[in-house]
Design a protein around this motif. Structure first.
Motif, mmCIF file in Angstrom:
data_model
loop_
_atom_site.group_PDB
_atom_site.id
_atom_site.type_symbol
_atom_site.label_atom_id
_atom_site.label_comp_id
_atom_site.label_asym_id
_atom_site.label_seq_id
_atom_site.Cartn_x
_atom_site.Cartn_y
_atom_site.Cartn_z
ATOM 1 N N THR A 164 4.095 -0.210 -5.569
ATOM 2 C CA THR A 164 2.787 0.300 -5.141
ATOM 3 C C THR A 164 1.811 0.131 -6.312
ATOM 4 O O THR A 164 2.078 -0.624 -7.241
ATOM 5 C CB THR A 164 2.908 1.790 -4.772
ATOM 6 N N HIS A 165 0.702 0.893 -6.296
ATOM 7 C CA HIS A 165 -0.256 0.819 -7.403
ATOM 8 C C HIS A 165 0.340 1.346 -8.709
ATOM 9 O O HIS A 165 -0.319 1.305 -9.750
ATOM 10 C CB HIS A 165 -1.541 1.577 -7.041
ATOM 11 N N ALA A 166 1.586 1.826 -8.649
ATOM 12 C CA ALA A 166 2.299 2.221 -9.876
ATOM 13 C C ALA A 166 2.387 1.039 -10.837
ATOM 14 O O ALA A 166 2.514 1.214 -12.047
ATOM 15 C CB ALA A 166 3.707 2.714 -9.524
ATOM 16 N N LEU A 167 2.286 -0.183 -10.301
ATOM 17 C CA LEU A 167 2.366 -1.382 -11.148
ATOM 18 C C LEU A 167 1.181 -1.503 -12.101
ATOM 19 O O LEU A 167 1.246 -2.234 -13.079
ATOM 20 C CB LEU A 167 2.438 -2.651 -10.276
ATOM 21 N N ASP A 209 -0.493 -6.851 -0.518
ATOM 22 C CA ASP A 209 -0.321 -6.716 0.927
ATOM 23 C C ASP A 209 -1.377 -5.763 1.473
ATOM 24 O O ASP A 209 -1.527 -4.644 0.969
ATOM 25 C CB ASP A 209 1.087 -6.177 1.227
ATOM 26 N N GLU A 210 -2.098 -6.201 2.491
ATOM 27 C CA GLU A 210 -3.105 -5.379 3.184
ATOM 28 C C GLU A 210 -4.250 -4.918 2.292
ATOM 29 O O GLU A 210 -4.677 -3.779 2.346
ATOM 30 C CB GLU A 210 -2.450 -4.171 3.865
ATOM 31 N N GLN A 211 -4.744 -5.792 1.444
ATOM 32 C CA GLN A 211 -5.987 -5.518 0.714
ATOM 33 C C GLN A 211 -6.701 -6.834 0.522
ATOM 34 O O GLN A 211 -6.188 -7.727 -0.133
ATOM 35 C CB GLN A 211 -5.698 -4.867 -0.636
ATOM 36 N N PRO A 248 0.795 -1.242 0.000
ATOM 37 C CA PRO A 248 0.000 0.000 0.000
ATOM 38 C C PRO A 248 0.824 1.287 0.000
ATOM 39 O O PRO A 248 0.319 2.329 -0.367
ATOM 40 C CB PRO A 248 -0.835 -0.112 1.277
ATOM 41 N N THR A 249 2.099 1.234 0.423
ATOM 42 C CA THR A 249 2.902 2.461 0.510
ATOM 43 C C THR A 249 4.302 2.230 -0.051
ATOM 44 O O THR A 249 4.768 1.097 -0.160
ATOM 45 C CB THR A 249 3.054 2.929 1.969
ATOM 46 N N GLU A 250 4.965 3.339 -0.362
ATOM 47 C CA GLU A 250 6.340 3.257 -0.880
ATOM 48 C C GLU A 250 7.294 2.706 0.181
ATOM 49 O O GLU A 250 8.201 1.935 -0.133
ATOM 50 C CB GLU A 250 6.802 4.634 -1.358
ATOM 51 N N ILE A 251 7.084 3.109 1.435
ATOM 52 C CA ILE A 251 7.957 2.644 2.515
ATOM 53 C C ILE A 251 7.891 1.123 2.628
ATOM 54 O O ILE A 251 8.912 0.443 2.719
ATOM 55 C CB ILE A 251 7.565 3.297 3.871
#
Length: 706
Positions: A377-380, A396-398, A319-322
């Motif tokens: 991330t959703h950049a994919l 991850d986490e969805q 969900p996040t870049e980190i």
């Protein structure tokens, strides 16, 4: 059709009333009939005035001897007083701020009064009773508001249950026009009443047993349709094609043996379930649940490794870049030894197995399959990212990642959209395959919700923690004990550890939440002037957030103050204490997620729940957090305390309240699940059940879980 008649066509419903009904989402006769009571007032005990007991809820029938309005100047309101007589005695009834009653109820009128009897000036008295005028010279009418179990409906301002009873009762004469969607054999098997009887008895029950049976019938209907919907969804997925991933036992053994720790039994079992799924030619749709730190990522990595060794590609979305970078930095060194390249692609960076690349260069490698595993991330999902042969998507986490989103990763959006719009279904051939899907979540789902709301997913659970992991000690801290906790944290930091502080949840606005975080930061700066403190909140730019997190991970900061935006899965093994301010404002799942920020290293970790609330419910909820051994146990306790409606995705789903309330009824869930399975085995296309097909179409329009 009778059920679709608009409410404005019903006599006694004017424009004003229509607007009020629309606030309750009532627009048709169907909506009115299926607007069910949420409770009943028991006014069925009819007694003589002389036999009334103080504190009892009763109904009396008598004649009005006198009725008048009194203006009380002190409180500036009207009090309507009536004296009622039957053949055993007299009693006073009092209503507040309803002066019109003196015109509606005249002297010598025969009435029923229902309500609680109180003591006023040493005399028994009805306070604000329900009333009903009894007309002796007309055909005997069944009472609606008194002398029975009286339905109480969900209301809105200016629209009372009394009025709803008045407009619903006449409609019950036409309930034979309501189609019964359940097959006769099913009703017989589960002893369910007919729809006509159930509608009569849920609105105006003869007794509480009838009301409960009627509720069961409608709860069964809704859950059965939900189960049928999910079962057909699963069936649709199995009819699609997916790449077969062969299992190479020797490679899997080499990978597992290379790990610096032993897998838990749950990890082995879940990995095997995933591998077996991927060997099939239809798409996997599996959710891997497990507490924070239970080792979900390594299970997903094993699945990705196996797919890569089949010359396939894997998209691993976080969900996040980190979190994306964290996964990347853990996974690429692990798989580099096996000759498997791992890429990172986010909106701000790109890399391949430890080497930075431009985005354009990485996209070329993804398109040519030189980058088998791509983490990002959703950049994919962007259009310029093309996979050559995508076989597995790990999220991850969805909980859910729709078929259309999977197709977007395969660059086949248009064909899926054609399918989604209800045109002729596409029979997929080998040129168009849907990748396998593995979702991961650290928010455990209670068992009953897993069988219903998430019934289209196969579930794998990691209930065991890796060996050597110490349980986190959780303490509830009232205001008086905060100083002691601050001293404890000071000692932890002086011993080389670090601490998180989570700010109270503020719903009003992001601005207030940032203000709260800044105030917390300033307060802690005064309490701990000797330590370096960082601040993380939702209004920071992504690069600013990452800089703060990097400083904390690099031990340049000793304390990190954060709002509820703190990323799930952030790994800081050196952090051993977390303070959650205003813990009573967070849900149990959120508290458990926050607690999972610590306890990731070898040192004993602590979670402190700060609260100013003295309510019994808060104490019960926070005790559940402090005593639960794992997230699965806590999820079941949360379901027990709050009910199903507050779980993520449930209240917003569009399910009726009666169905939501039944989501914790395991027996009913299992009955409806089994019934749906049996029916689909017998008639997969439901050709003999057109009413059910229509109901499923309506259900899909009304209910959404994505």
């Amino acid at each position: 059709m009778f059920l679709e008649i608009p409410i404005e066509n019903i006599r006694s419903i004017g424009l004003g009333t229509r607007k009020k009904l629309e606030k309750l989402r009532i627009k048709t006769v169907r909506d009115l009939l299926f607007h069910f009571p949420h409770r009943y007032e028991d006014f069925s005990a009819i007694c003589q005035i002389a036999d009334i007991a103080i504190g009892a809820s009763v109904t009396v029938q008598g004649k009005i001897l006198d009725i008048k309005n009194i203006r009380t100047w002190k409180k500036r309101m009207y009090v309507t007083e009536a004296i009622v007589e039957d053949n055993s005695g007299v009693i006073k009834a009092v209503w507040f701020n309803q002066p019109y009653l003196a015109k509606n109820i005249r002297r010598d009128t025969l009435v029923n009064l229902s309500g609680k009897v109180v003591l006023a000036q040493n005399d028994a008295c009805f306070s604000n009773p329900a009333y009903e005028i009894i007309y002796q010279n007309t055909f005997a009418k069944e009472p609606l508001h008194t002398g029975r179990l009286v339905p109480v409906y969900p209301e809105t301002f200016g629209l009372s249950s009394r009025f709803l009873r008045f407009i619903i009762k006449p409609l019950l004469k036409f309930t034979d026009k309501v189609p019964d969607i359940l097959p006769e054999a099913m009703k017989k098997e589960y002893r369910l009443p007919a729809i006509k009887w159930a509608l009569d008895q849920i609105h105006f029950p003869e007794n509480i047993e009838n009301a409960e049976l009627a509720k069961k019938r409608f709860a069964f209907d809704e859950l059965f349709v939900l189960q049928l919907f999910m079962a057909r969804k699963r069936l649709m997925i199995t009819r699609q094609k997916a790449p077969k991933i062969n299992f190479y036992q020797n490679l899997a053994k080499e990978f597992v043996d290379s790990l610096p720790y032993k897998l838990t039994e749950d990890q082995r079992k879940s990995a095997w379930q995933i591998i077996r799924d991927m060997e099939r030619p239809e798409p996997m749709n599996r959710l891997l649940e497990g507490d924070v730190g239970s080792g979900k990522t390594i299970v997903a990595t094993l699945a990705a490794f196996m797919a890569a060794k089949n010359q396939a590609q894997i998209a691993f979305m976080a969900p996040t870049e980190i979190l994306s970078r964290q996964h990347y930095e853990k996974i690429w060194p692990m798989l580099d030894n096996f000759g498997v390249k791992v890429a990172l692609l986010t909106s701000s960076e790109a890399g391949l197995s430890g080497k930075p690349l431009t985005k354009a260069a990485l996209c070329k490698k993804i398109k040519s399959s030189e980058a088998p595993i791509v983490i990002g991330t959703h950049a994919l999902i962007q259009k310029n990212v093309e996979f050559k042969n995508l076989a597995l998507v790990v999220i991850d986490e969805q909980h859910r990642f729709g078929v259309d989103q999977r197709a977007a990763l395969q660059n086949n959006e248009s064909r899926i959209k054609n399918y989604e719009k209800g045109k002729k279904p596409i029979i997929h051939d080998s040129k168009f395959m849907i990748p396998h899907l593995l979702s991961m979540s650290a928010t455990p789902i209670p068992r009953t919700l897993g069988l219903t709301i998430w019934g289209d997913l196969d579930l794998s659970r990691l209930t065991q923690m890796p060996r050597g992991r110490k349980p986190i000690i959780t303490k509830i801290v009232p205001r008086a004990a905060r100083e002691e906790t601050h001293e404890f944290i000071r000692k932890e930091i002086k011993n080389g550890r670090q601490a998180f502080v989570i700010c109270p949840l503020i719903n009003e606005s992001d601005v207030l939440e940032v203000k709260s975080a800044k105030q917390e930061y300033e307060k802690l700066y005064k309490i701990f002037p000797e330590f370096k403190i960082g601040l993380l909140h939702g209004k920071l730019k992504p690069k600013e957030k990452e800089a703060v997190m990097a400083a904390f991970v690099g031990r340049k900061l000793q304390i990190l103050v954060a709002t509820s935006v703190i990323e799930v899965g952030i790994d800081v093994p050196n952090a051993t204490a977390i303070v959650i301010e205003g813990a009573d404002r967070f849900g149990l799942a959120s508290l458990h997620q926050f607690r999972g920020r610590v306890g990731r290293g070898e040192h004993q970790s602590y979670c402190f729940l700060f609260t100013d609330s003295s309510s019994a419910n808060t104490a019960k909820r926070l005790k559940a957090v402090s005593t639960a051994q794992n997230g699965f146990e806590l999820a079941e306790k949360d379901l027990e305390i709050r009910g199903p409606g507050d779980f993520i995705g449930v209240r917003q789903s569009g399910l009726p309240d009666l169905a939501i309330a039944s989501l914790s009824d395991l027996e009913l869930i299992e009955q409806t699940r089994e019934s749906a399975k049996k029916l689909l085995i017998k008639d997969v296309n439901l050709k003999d059940y057109p009413l059910l097909v229509q109901k499923l179409v309506e259900f899909k329009k009304r209910v959404h879980f994505e």
